[in-house]
Design an enzyme around this catalytic site. Structure first.
Site, short mmCIF file in Angstrom:
data_model
loop_
_atom_site.label_atom_id
_atom_site.label_comp_id
_atom_site.label_asym_id
_atom_site.label_seq_id
_atom_site.Cartn_x
_atom_site.Cartn_y
_atom_site.Cartn_z
N SER A 57 -9.50 2.05 3.06
CA SER A 57 -8.72 0.99 2.43
C SER A 57 -9.24 0.74 1.02
CB SER A 57 -8.85 -0.30 3.26
OG SER A 57 -8.40 -1.42 2.51
N ASP A 81 0.78 -1.23 0.00
CA ASP A 81 0.00 0.00 0.00
C ASP A 81 0.82 1.28 0.00
OD1 ASP A 81 -1.73 -2.11 0.63
OD2 ASP A 81 -3.12 -0.78 1.61
N LYS A 82 1.86 1.38 0.78
CA LYS A 82 2.65 2.60 0.85
C LYS A 82 4.04 2.41 0.29
CE LYS A 82 -0.82 4.55 2.63
NZ LYS A 82 -1.62 3.31 2.58
#
Length: 667
Positions: free
Chosen positions: A542, A165-166
């Site tokens: 999310s 995700d990051k």
């Protein structure tokens, strides 16, 4: 407890005292010449000494140097068993990709270097104070990655290996900033779904479902144990991690059909090896990252994002990539225009209607297959250059007739009994099956600067026959996520119930680092009454979130946004047209009194918050600094970036104002 030093530092092995004080050093000599000694920086020369000191053959030290940068985490034994755990499966196996790339570089007579900037897991930090560091981490990691790239002055190109995700957006930012260097993104792929069990999205709701008696303790324990069908890769749904992989490929930063490959398998390793070849060929051809990341590439990425129904978090990440690349950042208007033009043609978790896993999207043809359909609709810029050195149009022509495409699509039929055309569809077929476009940007007196909802993920049973979601309900206002989830779980005297509109404020960048609120949205998805509840927040969601969940509300509460002035019992009206991709969120009453949106806006303007608006007590100073700096750079709609020129201007103006105040005080 007092530690006994005699026990703690016990010397029960005489070998520890057998200490050498000199070493012979590597055999041979450095491949130096007169020109190098006279004109090379001392750092270049000392670098050769360090390379030899680490054991590399001195005669190979003048090979062209390439950096492999990754988000690897944990310590993995050669047999695959953990010696120390990573934070998530997404970075657990990427060391294997690095090794495959490095071995190919050596075979090409290039000298590989490797460096690491590991990343957190958004799933692990859901509902905890760790989530306050999540989005800020992306910027910090990108800064460190860029520093590592610059700190190897002799590198000819960069391979960036990341998954989740990051870490993956951070890697994209780092590569995008290397305007004059060759570079290739190597996505870390996906984990397999369990043969029997729940995917990694649904399994995050076991606490809420158990609290409501939906599952037993044993069912929760078993589901939680087996959700990851393999040891590596990002989650099995098209959340932020998988969407970022897709977008990286759509930008032309990866090899064709690199996104969503199954972690640990031969086809995944082959992609890393081939990426190493590609970066060397780029350097030989003079191809640079600025040749890849163009306005055409950015357009294509936005089109693909709409077609796959991607995570709304890419509305934060793609503008940031554009900024790093020196391109014009897309605006809300640009996103809205693209989403109106582009049909969603992929049936994948969490959107449905069936909700296939990401490995099935890969086998059905992945990004190239999606782009074939988009090409036929004349929605892509086929002149965009990819890291292969080929234009996108040439890449798609190869893919359509490739053996790889034919064999993998057949493999999906054979193994899972799934027709690949039921996963990645023609626009007509998608329309017939009820697939609607992805993202809507509601405005109104609660979101004068806009907001975002993944409108395709609203439960169809609460959408009217004309394709419009309409809801009026009483506001349930929360300033802390922990209070909201307790009410959703029914652990309070006044639990959230069907018909409520949860208003969660003070969770934007200034309040809590713009945390994800997946534990709330996922719980609502899997609770019987959840589809009858809406969520409005200045936080984000999310990529696997579903339901009537409206985030990115601007301005955020702590920046003076009207969302911070909503009171319990206010009547909130939400209208989302999933066909026209328009929407509004408005305060339209309180208690028994109802009124129009304009009167609601006037009421909000005259009000004070129901309770004082404060940053979260646990907000780290590091994240607070990030929040202040990104606000100067355009805020969330600008990608939460550090715009150094804008920051400098604000600081200079502030310093001048401070000087004037001091001068005035002295006189």
């Amino acid at each position: 407890m007092t530690l006994e030093l005699a026990n703690l530092l016990a010397d029960d092995n005489d070998a520890v005292y057998d200490i050498q004080t000199t070493g012979a050093g590597p055999a041979g000599s450095l491949p130096l010449n007169d020109e190098m000694l006279r004109h090379s920086p001392s750092g270049d020369l000392f670098g050769l000494t360090q390379n030899a000191g680490m054991g590399w053959d001195p005669q190979q030290l003048l090979w062209p140097q390439y950096l492999i940068l990754s988000t690897q985490g944990g310590i993995r034994g050669e047999d695959g068993q953990p010696i120390a755990l990573g934070y998530h499966t997404g970075h657990w196996e990427v060391g294997l990709l690095m090794r495959a790339a490095a071995e190919r570089l050596v075979a090409l007579k290039c000298l590989p270097f490797a460096a690491y900037v590991s990343d957190p897991c958004d799933g692990r930090t859901q509902g905890t104070t760790g989530m306050m560091d999540s989005l800020a981490y992306r910027n910090d990691a990108a800064v460190v990655m860029r520093r590592l790239i610059r700190s190897l002055p002799t590198r000819r190109g960069v391979l960036g290996v990341a998954t989740c995700d990051k870490g993956l957006p951070a890697m994209m930012l780092a590569l995008a900033a290397q305007h004059d260097l060759p570079g290739v993104l190597i996505p870390g792929g996906v984990t397999l779904p369990p043969t029997v069990g729940e995917d990694a999205g649904k399994v995050q709701t076991i606490g809420a479902r158990f609290a409501h008696g939906e599952i037993t303790l044993q069912e929760a324990a078993e589901a939680g144990c087996r959700a990851c069908g393999s040891a590596g890769g990002g989650c099995q749904f098209l959340g932020t991690a998988a969407t970022a992989q897709v977008i990286g490929e759509a930008l032309g930063m990866t090899l064709p059909h690199a996104a969503l490959a199954p972690s640990g398998q031969p086809i995944w390793l082959q992609m890393a090896s081939q990426s190493a070849t590609a970066v060397v060929e780029q350097e030989a051809a003079g191809l640079k990252m600025s040749d890849i990341l163009t306005d055409a590439a950015l357009h294509n990425a936005m089109v693909v994002h709409a077609a796959v129904g991607g995570s709304t978090n890419l509305l934060l990440h793609l503008p940031a990539v554009a900024f790093a690349a020196g391109l014009q950042r897309p605006t809300v208007t640009d996103w809205n225009k693209i989403n109106r033009q582009v049909p969603r043609i992929v049936d994948v978790l969490p959107n449905g209607p069936v909700g296939h896993t990401t490995i099935r999207v890969f086998l059905a043809g992945g990004v190239p297959e999606i782009m074939l359909h988009l090409q036929r609709l004349d929605l892509l810029d086929l002149t965009a250059t990819t890291v292969t050195g080929q234009a996108l149009g040439d890449v798609l022509a190869w893919w359509e007739k490739s053996e790889r495409r034919e064999r993998l699509r057949e493999e999906l039929r054979r193994r899972d009994g799934i027709d690949p055309d039921d996963v990645i569809m023609t626009p007509d077929q998608a329309r017939a099956r009820g697939l609607t476009s992805t993202v809507t940007f509601p405005v109104g007196n609660l979101a004068p600067e806009g907001s975002v909802i993944k409108s395709t993920a609203i439960d169809p049973s609460v959408v009217d026959e004309d394709g419009v979601y309409r809801k009026r309900g009483p506001a349930r206002v929360f300033h802390r996520e922990r209070d909201a989830i307790a009410a959703v779980k029914g652990q309070t005297d006044n639990p959230v119930k069907a018909g409520d509109v949860v208003v969660l404020c003070c969770r934007g960048p200034l309040g809590a680092g713009m945390e994800e609120t997946y534990q709330i949205t996922s719980a609502l998805k899997h609770l019987p009454f959840g589809k009858e509840v809406a969520v409005i927040t200045d936080a984000r969601f999310s990529g696997v979130s579903t339901g009537a969940c409206i985030g990115h509300v601007g301005p955020e509460a702590l920046a003076g946004g009207p969302i911070g002035k909503v009171h319990d019992g206010d009547l909130i009206e939400i209208v989302i047209d999933r066909g026209e991709l328009t929407g509004t969120i408005n305060l339209v009453g309180h208690g028994e009194e109802t009124f129009g949106a304009e009167q609601g806006a006037a009421l909000l303007a005259s009000r004070t918050p129901q309770q004082p608006l404060t940053t979260d007590d646990n907000l780290p100073a590091d994240t607070r600094l990030w929040a202040l700096l990104q606000q100067v750079g355009g805020g969330t709609w600008g990608g939460c970036v550090y715009d150094v020129d804008a920051i400098e201007e604000v600081l200079k103006a502030g310093m001048e104002s401070l000087k004037e105040k001091r001068d005035h005080a002295e006189t």
